[in-house]
Write an enzyme that holds these catalytic residues in place. Structure first.
Site, PDB file in Angstrom:
ATOM      1  N   ASP A 112      36.037  41.063  38.955  1.00  0.00           N
ATOM      2  CA  ASP A 112      36.314  42.201  38.074  1.00  0.00           C
ATOM      3  C   ASP A 112      35.893  43.517  38.728  1.00  0.00           C
ATOM      4  O   ASP A 112      34.927  43.541  39.493  1.00  0.00           O
ATOM      5  CB  ASP A 112      35.546  41.988  36.757  1.00  0.00           C
ATOM      6  N   ASN A 131      46.321  39.148  31.099  1.00  0.00           N
ATOM      7  CA  ASN A 131      46.650  40.223  32.054  1.00  0.00           C
ATOM      8  C   ASN A 131      48.124  40.642  32.010  1.00  0.00           C
ATOM      9  O   ASN A 131      48.488  41.693  32.542  1.00  0.00           O
ATOM     10  CB  ASN A 131      46.301  39.820  33.495  1.00  0.00           C
TER      11      ASN A 131
HETATM   12  C1  FPP Z   1      40.043  42.634  37.667  1.00  0.00           C
HETATM   13  O1  FPP Z   1      39.834  43.985  38.018  1.00  0.00           O
HETATM   14  C2  FPP Z   1      40.869  41.956  38.624  1.00  0.00           C
HETATM   15  C3  FPP Z   1      42.087  41.388  38.355  1.00  0.00           C
HETATM   16  C4  FPP Z   1      42.726  41.410  37.051  1.00  0.00           C
HETATM   17  C5  FPP Z   1      42.849  40.745  39.389  1.00  0.00           C
HETATM   18  C6  FPP Z   1      42.076  40.055  40.467  1.00  0.00           C
HETATM   19  C7  FPP Z   1      42.971  39.964  41.630  1.00  0.00           C
HETATM   20  C8  FPP Z   1      42.627  40.168  42.900  1.00  0.00           C
HETATM   21  C9  FPP Z   1      41.238  40.386  43.375  1.00  0.00           C
HETATM   22  C10 FPP Z   1      43.679  40.217  43.948  1.00  0.00           C
HETATM   23  C11 FPP Z   1      44.419  38.951  44.153  1.00  0.00           C
HETATM   24  C12 FPP Z   1      43.552  37.829  44.513  1.00  0.00           C
HETATM   25  C13 FPP Z   1      43.904  36.839  45.321  1.00  0.00           C
HETATM   26  C14 FPP Z   1      42.969  35.733  45.572  1.00  0.00           C
HETATM   27  C15 FPP Z   1      45.197  36.811  46.004  1.00  0.00           C
HETATM   28  P1  FPP Z   1      40.294  45.077  36.982  1.00  0.00           P
HETATM   29  O2  FPP Z   1      41.655  45.533  37.341  1.00  0.00           O
HETATM   30  O3  FPP Z   1      40.174  44.532  35.589  1.00  0.00           O
HETATM   31  O4  FPP Z   1      39.231  46.200  37.218  1.00  0.00           O
HETATM   32  P2  FPP Z   1      38.721  47.237  36.127  1.00  0.00           P
HETATM   33  O5  FPP Z   1      38.062  46.437  35.049  1.00  0.00           O
HETATM   34  O6  FPP Z   1      37.766  48.069  36.895  1.00  0.00           O
HETATM   35  O7  FPP Z   1      39.920  47.983  35.646  1.00  0.00           O
END
Ligand code: FPP
Length: 243
Positions: free
Chosen positions: A19, A67
């Protein structure tokens, strides 16, 4: 970097909620998609380090069912990133003897992502050193409902409906439950992650944003895990002295 721990002190199964990509990007005046790109780089290094340490099962929460509610271009760029990640990482996964496994409902994913996943899963099927689970379009509650439905489809009598029978019908069938779940970015919740499997998981929360979660951060989390007294509902006396 020194491997800090004896193998018996390491989690057999380590699961992560990656996250904070969005906030990491925002702090730098970058787009959310650029944050996810940085998150992918962190994920790649994380998997390599876990493999090096000898952790047998690693689960990354890459995309939850919830998501889908994000802006369309962010969702599209996430799937494009994952497709590229799979293409780029295949050789590394094979070289490191890692088997890729998907947790979640693949049917709803974009065709190209689905194809890349199916290809990578098939090509890495013989991997023995580590199972890398990608939770994609994943919902812990939905996983339990699907397992229940399958028990009915399989004609199980009420007495045959056991924890074991249900666990065998989860996406993680045959794998140990996560010993440790890490969530980055300061959020203190599980967000529908591995709800059946997390019954006795140790939880580790850190304010560090996922793209900044490097080998030193992982070592810190593992060192913290090694100090936990896992009792699985028993008393300290029943468990006996820790080695
Ligand atoms: C949360 O950060 C992250 C996600 C919803 C996606 C996670 C995906 C990756 C790290 C990239 C793809 C991974 C692989 C293994 C190919 P957020 O967007 O919720 O962050 P925020 O809470 O700060 O907005």
């Amino acid at each position: 970097m020194e491997p800090p721990l004896h193998p018996t002190e390491l989690p057999r199964h380590l699961a992560v909620i990656m996250d904070g990509n969005g906030r990491w990007a925002q702090a730098r005046g970058l787009t959310r998609s650029q944050g996810h790109t940085a998150g992918t780089t962190a994920a790649r290094a994380f998997v390599a380090r876990c493999r090096e340490l000898g952790i047998g099962h690693v689960t990354l929460y890459a995309f939850s069912r919830e998501n889908w509610g994000r802006p369309k271009d962010e969702v599209e760029s996430l799937f494009e990133l994952m497709r590229r990640f799979l293409d780029k990482e295949l050789d590394t996964l094979l070289a490191q003897d890692i088997r890729l496994n998907v947790l979640g409902d693949m049917d709803a994913l974009p065709l190209l992502t689905r194809k890349a996943l199916a290809h990578t899963v098939a090509r890495t099927a013989k991997g023995r050193a580590m199972v890398l689970n990608l939770a994609l379009n994943y919902s812990g509650r939905d996983e339990i409902v699907r397992a229940a439905r399958r028990m009915v489809q399989d004609g199980l009598a009420p007495a045959q409906i056991t924890e074991q029978a249900l666990a065998e019908r989860l996406y993680t069938a045959g794998q140990p439950d996560p010993d440790l779940i890490i969530r980055t970015s300061g959020e203190l919740r599980l967000s529908n992650y591995l709800l059946f499997q997390c019954a006795y998981s140790e939880l580790y929360f850190t304010p560090t944003l996922w793209p900044d979660f490097d080998a030193a951060e992982l070592d810190k989390a593992l060192a913290d895990y090694a100090t936990r007294k896992r009792r699985f509902g028993k008393t300290a006396e029943q468990i006996g002295p820790t080695p």
